[in-house]
Design a protein around this motif. Structure first.
Motif, PDB file in Angstrom:
ATOM      1  N   GLY A   8       0.779  -1.222   0.000  1.00 34.06           N
ATOM      2  CA  GLY A   8       0.000   0.000   0.000  1.00 34.06           C
ATOM      3  C   GLY A   8       0.813   1.275   0.000  1.00 34.06           C
ATOM      4  N   THR A   9       2.139   1.149  -0.078  1.00 34.65           N
ATOM      5  CA  THR A   9       2.961   2.359  -0.031  1.00 34.65           C
ATOM      6  C   THR A   9       3.783   2.591  -1.291  1.00 34.65           C
ATOM      7  N   VAL A  10       3.857   1.609  -2.190  1.00 33.49           N
ATOM      8  CA  VAL A  10       4.688   1.746  -3.386  1.00 33.49           C
ATOM      9  C   VAL A  10       3.896   1.289  -4.616  1.00 33.49           C
ATOM     10  N   PHE A  11       4.070   1.993  -5.684  1.00 34.80           N
ATOM     11  CA  PHE A  11       3.585   1.717  -7.032  1.00 34.80           C
ATOM     12  C   PHE A  11       2.203   1.063  -7.106  1.00 34.80           C
ATOM     13  N   VAL A  12       2.110  -0.229  -7.418  1.00 40.27           N
ATOM     14  CA  VAL A  12       0.819  -0.859  -7.696  1.00 40.27           C
ATOM     15  C   VAL A  12      -0.085  -0.829  -6.473  1.00 40.27           C
ATOM     16  N   SER A  13       0.413  -1.282  -5.336  1.00 40.09           N
ATOM     17  CA  SER A  13      -0.448  -1.348  -4.151  1.00 40.09           C
ATOM     18  C   SER A  13      -0.848   0.046  -3.678  1.00 40.09           C
ATOM     19  N   ARG A  14       0.042   1.014  -3.809  1.00 36.11           N
ATOM     20  CA  ARG A  14      -0.291   2.397  -3.434  1.00 36.11           C
ATOM     21  C   ARG A  14      -1.359   2.961  -4.368  1.00 36.11           C
ATOM     22  N   LEU A  16      -3.573   1.258  -6.077  1.00 37.13           N
ATOM     23  CA  LEU A  16      -4.838   0.589  -5.777  1.00 37.13           C
ATOM     24  C   LEU A  16      -5.479   1.156  -4.516  1.00 37.13           C
ATOM     25  N   ALA A  17      -4.682   1.383  -3.484  1.00 41.82           N
ATOM     26  CA  ALA A  17      -5.219   1.941  -2.237  1.00 41.82           C
ATOM     27  C   ALA A  17      -5.860   3.306  -2.506  1.00 41.82           C
ATOM     28  N   ALA A  18      -5.172   4.160  -3.231  1.00 38.56           N
ATOM     29  CA  ALA A  18      -5.711   5.492  -3.543  1.00 38.56           C
ATOM     30  C   ALA A  18      -6.976   5.386  -4.399  1.00 38.56           C
ATOM     31  N   TYR A  19      -6.961   4.484  -5.367  1.00 42.11           N
ATOM     32  CA  TYR A  19      -8.123   4.308  -6.241  1.00 42.11           C
ATOM     33  C   TYR A  19      -9.357   3.877  -5.446  1.00 42.11           C
ATOM     34  N   PHE A  20      -9.213   2.844  -4.639  1.00 44.40           N
ATOM     35  CA  PHE A  20     -10.364   2.342  -3.891  1.00 44.40           C
ATOM     36  C   PHE A  20     -10.851   3.343  -2.855  1.00 44.40           C
ATOM     37  N   LEU A  21      -9.951   4.099  -2.261  1.00 43.51           N
ATOM     38  CA  LEU A  21     -10.377   5.175  -1.350  1.00 43.51           C
ATOM     39  C   LEU A  21     -11.228   6.193  -2.099  1.00 43.51           C
ATOM     40  N   ALA A  22     -10.780   6.576  -3.293  1.00 43.42           N
ATOM     41  CA  ALA A  22     -11.517   7.556  -4.099  1.00 43.42           C
ATOM     42  C   ALA A  22     -12.896   7.031  -4.500  1.00 43.42           C
ATOM     43  N   GLN A  23     -13.048   5.707  -4.531  1.00 46.41           N
ATOM     44  CA  GLN A  23     -14.338   5.098  -4.850  1.00 46.41           C
ATOM     45  C   GLN A  23     -15.230   4.980  -3.618  1.00 46.41           C
ATOM     46  N   GLY A  24     -14.725   5.440  -2.470  1.00 45.31           N
ATOM     47  CA  GLY A  24     -15.515   5.414  -1.250  1.00 45.31           C
ATOM     48  C   GLY A  24     -15.425   4.114  -0.463  1.00 45.31           C
ATOM     49  N   GLN A  25     -14.452   3.278  -0.799  1.00 45.73           N
ATOM     50  CA  GLN A  25     -14.299   2.011  -0.096  1.00 45.73           C
ATOM     51  C   GLN A  25     -13.513   2.198   1.203  1.00 45.73           C
ATOM     52  N   VAL A  27     -10.509   1.154   3.087  1.00 48.01           N
ATOM     53  CA  VAL A  27      -9.256   0.521   2.681  1.00 48.01           C
ATOM     54  C   VAL A  27      -8.302   0.385   3.867  1.00 48.01           C
ATOM     55  N   TYR A  28      -7.890  -0.857   4.078  1.00 45.15           N
ATOM     56  CA  TYR A  28      -6.864  -1.182   5.065  1.00 45.15           C
ATOM     57  C   TYR A  28      -5.614  -1.582   4.298  1.00 45.15           C
ATOM     58  N   VAL A  29      -4.462  -1.169   4.791  1.00 46.39           N
ATOM     59  CA  VAL A  29      -3.192  -1.616   4.227  1.00 46.39           C
ATOM     60  C   VAL A  29      -2.406  -2.299   5.342  1.00 46.39           C
ATOM     61  N   GLN A  30      -1.687  -3.334   4.963  1.00 46.79           N
ATOM     62  CA  GLN A  30      -0.847  -4.037   5.923  1.00 46.79           C
ATOM     63  C   GLN A  30       0.585  -3.864   5.472  1.00 46.79           C
ATOM     64  N   PRO A  39      -3.054   8.979   2.349  1.00 49.76           N
ATOM     65  CA  PRO A  39      -3.979   9.599   3.308  1.00 49.76           C
ATOM     66  C   PRO A  39      -5.365   8.954   3.240  1.00 49.76           C
ATOM     67  N   GLY A  40      -5.850   8.553   4.405  1.00 46.71           N
ATOM     68  CA  GLY A  40      -7.184   7.978   4.489  1.00 46.71           C
ATOM     69  C   GLY A  40      -7.225   6.468   4.660  1.00 46.71           C
ATOM     70  N   VAL A  41      -6.102   5.780   4.407  1.00 47.76           N
ATOM     71  CA  VAL A  41      -6.113   4.329   4.617  1.00 47.76           C
ATOM     72  C   VAL A  41      -6.041   4.025   6.105  1.00 47.76           C
TER      73      VAL A  41
END
Length: 180
Positions: A8-14, A16-25, A27-30, A39-41
């Motif tokens: 959730g902090t680099v490239f693909v996972s980051r 995806l985290a930003a995308y799903f947050l923007a969709q109102g989901q 989002v938890y990152v491990q 911001p917001g995870v």
């Protein structure tokens, strides 16, 4: 939807985290919390190889994993409680380089002389996942481009192409010089 994204902090996972947050989901990152979080995870801090009980008590509708090895997948699955859908981001490096193009999803995985251990590790991770969760989804992108790419691989190719164009060294001159 309540999602868990490993990393959730680099490239693909980051991304995806930003995308799903923007969709109102939700989002938890491990991750280990050694880099800035999106911001917001919601952070679940811990090393993926020492998860202990950090995922206990959670129930995720979906899990997105970008792990690299059988161990990565196995330890995550053992630490997870109940979850809905599992998506594993793998790689087309699981296919031998001699696999006919375009790649077919059902083509056999095997040793790739270009990607070597990376491809074998991803293939073994896929097998471990499929043994535990036959309904899991596996994506095998050939390359991933874009902002935040932390590996100088694809950008190297683009840089070399640009350099040759700037220096007016067309591809045909390169081929003539090196392959004739």
């Amino acid at each position: 939807m309540k999602l868990l994204i490993t990393g959730g902090t680099v490239f693909v996972s980051r991304t995806l985290a930003a995308y799903f947050l923007a969709q109102g989901q939700e989002v938890y990152v491990q991750n280990r919390n050694t880099r800035p979080q999106v911001p917001g995870v919601r952070l679940i801090q811990g090393d993926r190889h020492d998860l202990k009980d950090c995922l206990k008590g959670y129930r995720f509708d979906a899990v997105v994993d970008t792990g690299y090895t059988r161990r990565d997948v196995t330890e995550l699955l053992e630490a997870l409680g109940d979850y809905g859908t599992f998506l594993f981001i793998s790689s087309s490096a699981v296919y031998p380089e001699t696999t006919p193009q375009p790649l077919r999803e059902r083509a056999a995985a095997g040793y790739n002389a270009i990607w070597k251990q990376y491809g074998m590790d991803k293939a073994e991770a896929e097998q471990a996942l499929q043994q535990r969760d036959p309904q899991a989804y596996i994506l095998r992108p050939p390359y991933l481009y874009g902002p935040g790419n932390n590996v100088y691989r694809e950008a190297f190719d683009w840089d070399q192409t640009h350099r040759d164009q700037v220096n007016r060294k067309p591809l045909t001159a390169f081929i003539d010089r090196n392959f004739r």
